[in-house]
Scaffold this motif. Structure first.
Motif, PDB file in Angstrom:
ATOM      1  N   ILE A 169       0.847  -1.184   0.000  1.00 26.38           N
ATOM      2  CA  ILE A 169       0.000   0.000   0.000  1.00 26.38           C
ATOM      3  C   ILE A 169       0.887   1.239   0.000  1.00 26.38           C
ATOM      4  CG2 ILE A 169      -1.687   1.341   1.300  1.00 26.38           C
ATOM      5  CD1 ILE A 169      -2.847  -1.267   2.326  1.00 26.38           C
ATOM      6  N   ILE A 170       0.668   2.097  -0.986  1.00 29.72           N
ATOM      7  CA  ILE A 170       1.484   3.294  -1.157  1.00 29.72           C
ATOM      8  C   ILE A 170       0.612   4.529  -0.956  1.00 29.72           C
ATOM      9  CG2 ILE A 170       2.989   4.582  -2.712  1.00 29.72           C
ATOM     10  CD1 ILE A 170       4.089   1.845  -1.923  1.00 29.72           C
ATOM     11  N   GLU A 171       1.016   5.395  -0.032  1.00 29.63           N
ATOM     12  CA  GLU A 171       0.321   6.665   0.125  1.00 29.63           C
ATOM     13  C   GLU A 171       0.874   7.647  -0.898  1.00 29.63           C
ATOM     14  OE1 GLU A 171      -0.436  10.239   3.401  1.00 29.63           O
ATOM     15  OE2 GLU A 171       0.213   8.247   4.076  1.00 29.63           O
ATOM     16  N   MET A 172      -0.001   8.165  -1.736  1.00 26.02           N
ATOM     17  CA  MET A 172       0.413   9.072  -2.796  1.00 26.02           C
ATOM     18  C   MET A 172       0.544  10.489  -2.240  1.00 26.02           C
ATOM     19  SD  MET A 172       0.437   6.652  -4.922  1.00 26.02           S
ATOM     20  CE  MET A 172       0.878   7.481  -6.444  1.00 26.02           C
ATOM     21  N   SER A 173       1.578  11.181  -2.669  1.00 30.38           N
ATOM     22  CA  SER A 173       1.791  12.545  -2.193  1.00 30.38           C
ATOM     23  C   SER A 173       0.711  13.474  -2.742  1.00 30.38           C
ATOM     24  CB  SER A 173       3.172  13.043  -2.616  1.00 30.38           C
ATOM     25  OG  SER A 173       3.293  13.028  -4.031  1.00 30.38           O
ATOM     26  N   GLN A 174       0.441  14.539  -2.008  1.00 30.84           N
ATOM     27  CA  GLN A 174      -0.523  15.529  -2.463  1.00 30.84           C
ATOM     28  C   GLN A 174       0.007  16.196  -3.731  1.00 30.84           C
ATOM     29  OE1 GLN A 174      -3.495  16.234  -1.678  1.00 30.84           O
ATOM     30  NE2 GLN A 174      -3.828  18.170  -2.740  1.00 30.84           N
ATOM     31  N   PRO A 175      -0.773  16.205  -4.820  1.00 27.06           N
ATOM     32  CA  PRO A 175      -0.278  16.788  -6.068  1.00 27.06           C
ATOM     33  C   PRO A 175      -0.152  18.303  -5.983  1.00 27.06           C
ATOM     34  CG  PRO A 175      -2.582  16.190  -6.288  1.00 27.06           C
ATOM     35  CD  PRO A 175      -2.125  15.644  -4.967  1.00 27.06           C
ATOM     36  N   THR A 176       0.677  18.850  -6.842  1.00 27.64           N
ATOM     37  CA  THR A 176       0.818  20.299  -6.927  1.00 27.64           C
ATOM     38  C   THR A 176      -0.341  20.883  -7.723  1.00 27.64           C
ATOM     39  OG1 THR A 176       2.081  20.229  -8.991  1.00 27.64           O
ATOM     40  CG2 THR A 176       3.329  20.040  -6.926  1.00 27.64           C
ATOM     41  N   GLY A 177      -0.489  22.185  -7.625  1.00 30.11           N
ATOM     42  CA  GLY A 177      -1.521  22.854  -8.407  1.00 30.11           C
ATOM     43  C   GLY A 177      -1.291  22.694  -9.898  1.00 30.11           C
ATOM     44  N   GLU A 178      -0.035  22.771 -10.334  1.00 26.71           N
ATOM     45  CA  GLU A 178       0.266  22.617 -11.760  1.00 26.71           C
ATOM     46  C   GLU A 178      -0.109  21.222 -12.250  1.00 26.71           C
ATOM     47  OE1 GLU A 178       4.370  23.640 -12.223  1.00 26.71           O
ATOM     48  OE2 GLU A 178       3.920  25.768 -12.505  1.00 26.71           O
ATOM     49  N   HIS A 179       0.172  20.216 -11.433  1.00 27.41           N
ATOM     50  CA  HIS A 179      -0.199  18.842 -11.773  1.00 27.41           C
ATOM     51  C   HIS A 179      -1.703  18.752 -12.034  1.00 27.41           C
ATOM     52  CE1 HIS A 179      -1.472  14.706 -10.869  1.00 27.41           C
ATOM     53  NE2 HIS A 179      -0.252  14.312 -11.190  1.00 27.41           N
ATOM     54  N   GLU A 180      -2.498  19.347 -11.153  1.00 24.18           N
ATOM     55  CA  GLU A 180      -3.950  19.274 -11.286  1.00 24.18           C
ATOM     56  C   GLU A 180      -4.453  20.089 -12.477  1.00 24.18           C
ATOM     57  OE1 GLU A 180      -6.088  17.187  -8.958  1.00 24.18           O
ATOM     58  OE2 GLU A 180      -4.057  16.545  -9.443  1.00 24.18           O
ATOM     59  N   GLU A 181      -3.785  21.196 -12.779  1.00 17.21           N
ATOM     60  CA  GLU A 181      -4.170  21.983 -13.954  1.00 17.21           C
ATOM     61  C   GLU A 181      -3.923  21.200 -15.241  1.00 17.21           C
ATOM     62  OE1 GLU A 181      -3.444  26.418 -13.917  1.00 17.21           O
ATOM     63  OE2 GLU A 181      -2.112  25.804 -12.289  1.00 17.21           O
ATOM     64  N   ILE A 182      -2.771  20.549 -15.326  1.00 10.65           N
ATOM     65  CA  ILE A 182      -2.459  19.738 -16.502  1.00 10.65           C
ATOM     66  C   ILE A 182      -3.470  18.601 -16.636  1.00 10.65           C
ATOM     67  CG2 ILE A 182      -0.786  18.130 -17.502  1.00 10.65           C
ATOM     68  CD1 ILE A 182       0.227  20.913 -17.807  1.00 10.65           C
ATOM     69  N   LYS A 183      -3.750  17.933 -15.532  1.00  7.46           N
ATOM     70  CA  LYS A 183      -4.709  16.825 -15.544  1.00  7.46           C
ATOM     71  C   LYS A 183      -6.084  17.298 -16.010  1.00  7.46           C
ATOM     72  CE  LYS A 183      -6.444  15.150 -11.660  1.00  7.46           C
ATOM     73  NZ  LYS A 183      -6.562  14.406 -10.374  1.00  7.46           N
ATOM     74  N   GLY A 184      -6.551  18.404 -15.461  1.00  7.75           N
ATOM     75  CA  GLY A 184      -7.857  18.926 -15.840  1.00  7.75           C
ATOM     76  C   GLY A 184      -7.910  19.359 -17.293  1.00  7.75           C
ATOM     77  N   PHE A 185      -6.839  19.976 -17.766  1.00  8.18           N
ATOM     78  CA  PHE A 185      -6.779  20.429 -19.160  1.00  8.18           C
ATOM     79  C   PHE A 185      -6.845  19.237 -20.112  1.00  8.18           C
ATOM     80  CE2 PHE A 185      -4.275  21.459 -22.958  1.00  8.18           C
ATOM     81  CZ  PHE A 185      -4.922  22.603 -23.407  1.00  8.18           C
ATOM     82  N   LEU A 186      -6.064  18.198 -19.838  1.00 10.75           N
ATOM     83  CA  LEU A 186      -6.054  17.027 -20.708  1.00 10.75           C
ATOM     84  C   LEU A 186      -7.391  16.289 -20.673  1.00 10.75           C
ATOM     85  CD1 LEU A 186      -2.453  15.671 -20.050  1.00 10.75           C
ATOM     86  CD2 LEU A 186      -3.325  16.664 -22.170  1.00 10.75           C
ATOM     87  N   ALA A 187      -7.989  16.189 -19.497  1.00  8.81           N
ATOM     88  CA  ALA A 187      -9.298  15.542 -19.397  1.00  8.81           C
ATOM     89  C   ALA A 187     -10.334  16.296 -20.221  1.00  8.81           C
ATOM     90  CB  ALA A 187      -9.730  15.460 -17.934  1.00  8.81           C
ATOM     91  N   ARG A 188     -10.272  17.619 -20.181  1.00  5.01           N
ATOM     92  CA  ARG A 188     -11.229  18.421 -20.954  1.00  5.01           C
ATOM     93  C   ARG A 188     -11.020  18.242 -22.450  1.00  5.01           C
ATOM     94  NH1 ARG A 188     -10.993  23.776 -22.757  1.00  5.01           N
ATOM     95  NH2 ARG A 188      -9.119  24.195 -21.520  1.00  5.01           N
ATOM     96  N   LYS A 189      -9.773  18.266 -22.898  1.00  7.04           N
ATOM     97  CA  LYS A 189      -9.495  18.116 -24.324  1.00  7.04           C
ATOM     98  C   LYS A 189      -9.930  16.744 -24.837  1.00  7.04           C
ATOM     99  CE  LYS A 189      -7.663  22.077 -25.405  1.00  7.04           C
ATOM    100  NZ  LYS A 189      -8.303  22.963 -26.413  1.00  7.04           N
ATOM    101  N   VAL A 190      -9.654  15.710 -24.059  1.00 11.32           N
ATOM    102  CA  VAL A 190     -10.050  14.358 -24.454  1.00 11.32           C
ATOM    103  C   VAL A 190     -11.571  14.230 -24.467  1.00 11.32           C
ATOM    104  CG1 VAL A 190     -10.034  11.945 -23.695  1.00 11.32           C
ATOM    105  CG2 VAL A 190      -7.905  13.256 -23.727  1.00 11.32           C
ATOM    106  N   SER A 191     -12.235  14.817 -23.472  1.00  9.32           N
ATOM    107  CA  SER A 191     -13.695  14.745 -23.399  1.00  9.32           C
ATOM    108  C   SER A 191     -14.349  15.412 -24.604  1.00  9.32           C
ATOM    109  CB  SER A 191     -14.194  15.401 -22.107  1.00  9.32           C
ATOM    110  OG  SER A 191     -13.738  14.713 -20.970  1.00  9.32           O
ATOM    111  N   VAL A 192     -13.834  16.567 -24.978  1.00  7.03           N
ATOM    112  CA  VAL A 192     -14.377  17.273 -26.142  1.00  7.03           C
ATOM    113  C   VAL A 192     -14.236  16.417 -27.394  1.00  7.03           C
ATOM    114  CG1 VAL A 192     -14.006  19.236 -27.691  1.00  7.03           C
ATOM    115  CG2 VAL A 192     -14.046  19.588 -25.210  1.00  7.03           C
TER     116      VAL A 192
END
Length: 211
Positions: A39-62
Protein backbone atom coordinates in the motif's frame (compact mmCIF):
# COMPACT_ATOMS: atom_id res chain seq x y z
CA UNK A 1 -10.78 0.34 13.44
CA UNK A 2 -13.32 1.61 10.93
CA UNK A 3 -12.45 2.10 7.28
CA UNK A 4 -12.48 5.86 7.76
CA UNK A 5 -9.78 5.45 10.41
CA UNK A 6 -7.60 3.11 8.35
CA UNK A 7 -3.90 3.85 8.23
CA UNK A 8 -0.97 2.18 6.51
CA UNK A 9 0.32 -0.54 8.86
CA UNK A 10 3.59 0.28 10.60
CA UNK A 11 4.79 -3.29 10.03
CA UNK A 12 5.41 -4.35 6.42
CA UNK A 13 2.65 -6.54 5.01
CA UNK A 14 1.87 -7.79 1.54
CA UNK A 15 -1.77 -7.21 0.63
CA UNK A 16 -3.90 -8.93 -1.96
CA UNK A 17 -6.05 -6.70 -4.11
CA UNK A 18 -9.16 -7.90 -2.26
CA UNK A 19 -7.58 -6.94 1.06
CA UNK A 20 -6.64 -3.55 -0.34
CA UNK A 21 -10.23 -2.90 -1.44
CA UNK A 22 -11.46 -3.87 2.01
CA UNK A 23 -8.82 -1.69 3.67
CA UNK A 24 -9.42 1.45 1.60
CA UNK A 25 -10.97 4.22 3.72
CA UNK A 26 -14.41 5.36 2.62
CA UNK A 27 -13.53 9.04 3.08
CA UNK A 28 -9.74 9.11 2.82
CA UNK A 29 -7.69 12.12 3.84
CA UNK A 30 -4.96 10.85 1.49
CA UNK A 31 -4.81 8.87 -1.75
CA UNK A 32 -3.55 5.30 -1.86
CA UNK A 33 -2.53 2.79 -4.50
CA UNK A 34 -1.49 -0.85 -4.31
CA UNK A 35 1.90 -1.58 -5.90
CA UNK A 36 2.77 -5.28 -6.03
CA UNK A 37 1.07 -5.94 -2.71
CA UNK A 38 2.36 -2.79 -0.99
CA UNK A 39 0.00 0.00 0.00
CA UNK A 40 1.48 3.29 -1.16
CA UNK A 41 0.32 6.67 0.12
CA UNK A 42 0.41 9.07 -2.80
CA UNK A 43 1.79 12.54 -2.19
CA UNK A 44 -0.52 15.53 -2.46
CA UNK A 45 -0.28 16.79 -6.07
CA UNK A 46 0.82 20.30 -6.93
CA UNK A 47 -1.52 22.85 -8.41
CA UNK A 48 0.27 22.62 -11.76
CA UNK A 49 -0.20 18.84 -11.77
CA UNK A 50 -3.95 19.27 -11.29
CA UNK A 51 -4.17 21.98 -13.95
CA UNK A 52 -2.46 19.74 -16.50
CA UNK A 53 -4.71 16.82 -15.54
CA UNK A 54 -7.86 18.93 -15.84
CA UNK A 55 -6.78 20.43 -19.16
CA UNK A 56 -6.05 17.03 -20.71
CA UNK A 57 -9.30 15.54 -19.40
CA UNK A 58 -11.23 18.42 -20.95
CA UNK A 59 -9.50 18.12 -24.32
CA UNK A 60 -10.05 14.36 -24.45
CA UNK A 61 -13.70 14.74 -23.40
CA UNK A 62 -14.38 17.27 -26.14
CA UNK A 63 -12.86 14.94 -28.72
CA UNK A 64 -14.75 11.76 -27.83
CA UNK A 65 -17.96 13.75 -27.49
CA UNK A 66 -17.42 15.28 -30.94
CA UNK A 67 -16.94 11.79 -32.37
CA UNK A 68 -19.97 10.46 -30.46
CA UNK A 69 -17.91 7.63 -28.98
CA UNK A 70 -19.28 5.58 -26.04
CA UNK A 71 -16.53 6.73 -23.69
CA UNK A 72 -16.47 8.50 -20.34
CA UNK A 73 -13.93 9.59 -17.72
CA UNK A 74 -14.67 8.27 -14.21
CA UNK A 75 -13.55 9.99 -11.05
CA UNK A 76 -12.38 7.13 -8.82
CA UNK A 77 -12.13 3.97 -10.93
CA UNK A 78 -9.27 1.56 -10.29
CA UNK A 79 -7.08 -0.12 -12.90
CA UNK A 80 -6.02 -3.60 -11.79
CA UNK A 81 -3.47 -5.58 -13.81
CA UNK A 82 -4.97 -9.10 -13.99
CA UNK A 83 -1.82 -10.96 -12.97
CA UNK A 84 -0.69 -8.65 -10.16
CA UNK A 85 -1.73 -7.54 -6.71
CA UNK A 86 -1.75 -3.92 -7.82
CA UNK A 87 -4.37 -1.22 -8.18
CA UNK A 88 -3.88 2.22 -9.74
CA UNK A 89 -5.89 5.44 -9.85
CA UNK A 90 -4.70 7.02 -13.12
CA UNK A 91 -4.77 10.78 -13.49
CA UNK A 92 -7.03 10.52 -16.54
CA UNK A 93 -8.77 7.24 -17.31
CA UNK A 94 -10.88 6.88 -20.44
CA UNK A 95 -13.34 3.99 -20.31
CA UNK A 96 -15.20 2.19 -23.07
CA UNK A 97 -18.70 1.79 -21.67
CA UNK A 98 -19.84 -1.20 -23.83
CA UNK A 99 -16.99 -3.39 -22.54
CA UNK A 100 -17.75 -2.80 -18.87
CA UNK A 101 -20.32 -5.61 -18.92
CA UNK A 102 -17.32 -7.97 -19.20
CA UNK A 103 -15.58 -6.50 -16.15
CA UNK A 104 -16.43 -8.67 -13.14
CA UNK A 105 -15.42 -6.04 -10.58
CA UNK A 106 -16.95 -3.00 -12.24
CA UNK A 107 -20.40 -2.88 -10.64
CA UNK A 108 -19.23 -3.53 -7.10
CA UNK A 109 -15.75 -1.98 -7.01
CA UNK A 110 -15.46 0.33 -10.06
CA UNK A 111 -12.42 -1.70 -11.11
CA UNK A 112 -11.29 -2.57 -14.63
CA UNK A 113 -8.73 -5.14 -15.76
CA UNK A 114 -9.21 -5.49 -19.51
CA UNK A 115 -7.39 -3.45 -22.10
CA UNK A 116 -10.57 -3.39 -24.19
CA UNK A 117 -12.21 -1.33 -21.44
CA UNK A 118 -9.51 1.35 -21.52
CA UNK A 119 -8.93 3.15 -24.83
CA UNK A 120 -6.58 5.65 -23.20
CA UNK A 121 -4.86 6.25 -19.88
CA UNK A 122 -2.91 9.39 -18.99
CA UNK A 123 -0.41 9.83 -16.19
CA UNK A 124 0.83 13.29 -15.23
CA UNK A 125 4.35 12.87 -13.87
CA UNK A 126 5.11 13.79 -10.27
CA UNK A 127 8.23 13.38 -8.14
CA UNK A 128 7.59 9.62 -8.09
CA UNK A 129 8.27 9.57 -11.84
CA UNK A 130 9.69 6.05 -11.79
CA UNK A 131 6.21 4.70 -11.05
CA UNK A 132 4.92 6.19 -14.32
CA UNK A 133 7.88 5.40 -16.56
CA UNK A 134 8.61 1.92 -15.20
CA UNK A 135 5.89 0.12 -13.25
CA UNK A 136 2.70 1.59 -14.69
CA UNK A 137 4.08 1.73 -18.21
CA UNK A 138 4.90 -2.00 -18.06
CA UNK A 139 1.57 -2.95 -16.48
CA UNK A 140 -0.51 -0.90 -18.93
CA UNK A 141 1.44 -2.45 -21.80
CA UNK A 142 0.90 -5.98 -20.49
CA UNK A 143 -2.81 -5.29 -20.03
CA UNK A 144 -3.10 -4.37 -23.69
CA UNK A 145 -4.25 -0.78 -23.15
CA UNK A 146 -4.10 0.66 -26.70
CA UNK A 147 -2.74 4.07 -25.79
CA UNK A 148 -0.97 5.64 -22.82
CA UNK A 149 0.21 9.22 -22.42
CA UNK A 150 2.88 10.29 -19.95
CA UNK A 151 2.72 14.05 -19.45
CA UNK A 152 6.02 15.18 -17.97
CA UNK A 153 5.37 18.92 -17.76
CA UNK A 154 8.21 19.55 -15.28
CA UNK A 155 10.80 17.35 -17.03
CA UNK A 156 11.19 15.12 -13.98
CA UNK A 157 11.78 11.83 -15.79
CA UNK A 158 15.13 10.26 -16.50
CA UNK A 159 17.16 11.42 -19.49
CA UNK A 160 16.66 8.12 -21.28
CA UNK A 161 12.93 8.88 -21.35
CA UNK A 162 12.83 12.60 -22.21
CA UNK A 163 16.26 13.15 -23.81
CA UNK A 164 19.31 15.12 -22.72
CA UNK A 165 19.08 17.97 -21.90
CA UNK A 166 15.75 17.26 -20.26
CA UNK A 167 12.72 19.27 -21.30
CA UNK A 168 8.94 19.08 -20.77
CA UNK A 169 7.66 16.17 -22.84
CA UNK A 170 4.44 14.39 -23.75
CA UNK A 171 5.15 10.72 -24.43
CA UNK A 172 2.48 8.91 -26.44
CA UNK A 173 2.76 5.14 -26.10
CA UNK A 174 0.92 3.22 -28.82
CA UNK A 175 0.40 -0.51 -28.49
CA UNK A 176 1.83 -2.25 -31.56
CA UNK A 177 1.45 -5.99 -31.23
CA UNK A 178 2.11 -6.55 -27.54
CA UNK A 179 4.60 -3.71 -27.03
CA UNK A 180 4.37 0.05 -26.69
CA UNK A 181 6.01 2.18 -29.35
CA UNK A 182 6.83 5.54 -27.77
CA UNK A 183 6.84 8.90 -29.53
CA UNK A 184 7.89 12.02 -27.64
CA UNK A 185 6.41 15.45 -28.33
CA UNK A 186 7.99 18.71 -27.17
CA UNK A 187 7.58 22.45 -27.73
CA UNK A 188 5.12 23.10 -30.57
CA UNK A 189 4.99 19.51 -31.83
CA UNK A 190 1.45 18.47 -32.73
CA UNK A 191 0.55 15.52 -30.52
CA UNK A 192 -0.30 12.51 -32.65
CA UNK A 193 -2.88 10.29 -30.97
CA UNK A 194 -3.81 7.06 -32.76
CA UNK A 195 -7.25 6.91 -31.13
CA UNK A 196 -7.93 10.61 -31.78
CA UNK A 197 -6.25 11.21 -35.16
CA UNK A 198 -7.93 14.60 -35.66
CA UNK A 199 -6.89 15.98 -32.28
CA UNK A 200 -5.44 19.47 -32.68
CA UNK A 201 -3.21 19.88 -29.66
CA UNK A 202 0.46 20.70 -29.26
CA UNK A 203 2.73 19.81 -26.38
CA UNK A 204 3.24 23.50 -25.67
CA UNK A 205 -0.50 24.09 -25.36
CA UNK A 206 -0.56 21.46 -22.63
CA UNK A 207 2.37 23.03 -20.80
CA UNK A 208 0.90 26.53 -21.18
CA UNK A 209 -2.34 25.46 -19.47
CA UNK A 210 -0.81 26.10 -16.04
CA UNK A 211 -0.97 29.52 -14.39
Amino acid sequence: MTKTQAQIPTQPKIYTFNQFIEWLPENPSARYELHNGNIIEMSQPTGEHEEIKGFLARKVSVEFDRLNLPYFIPNQAIVKPPEKESGYFPDVLLLNRPNLSHEKRWKTEATVSQGASIPLVIEVVSTNWRDDYHFKFADFEQMGIPECWIADYAALGGKKFIADPKQPTISVCQLVGDEYQVTNFVDHDLIISPIFPNLKLTAQQVFDSVL
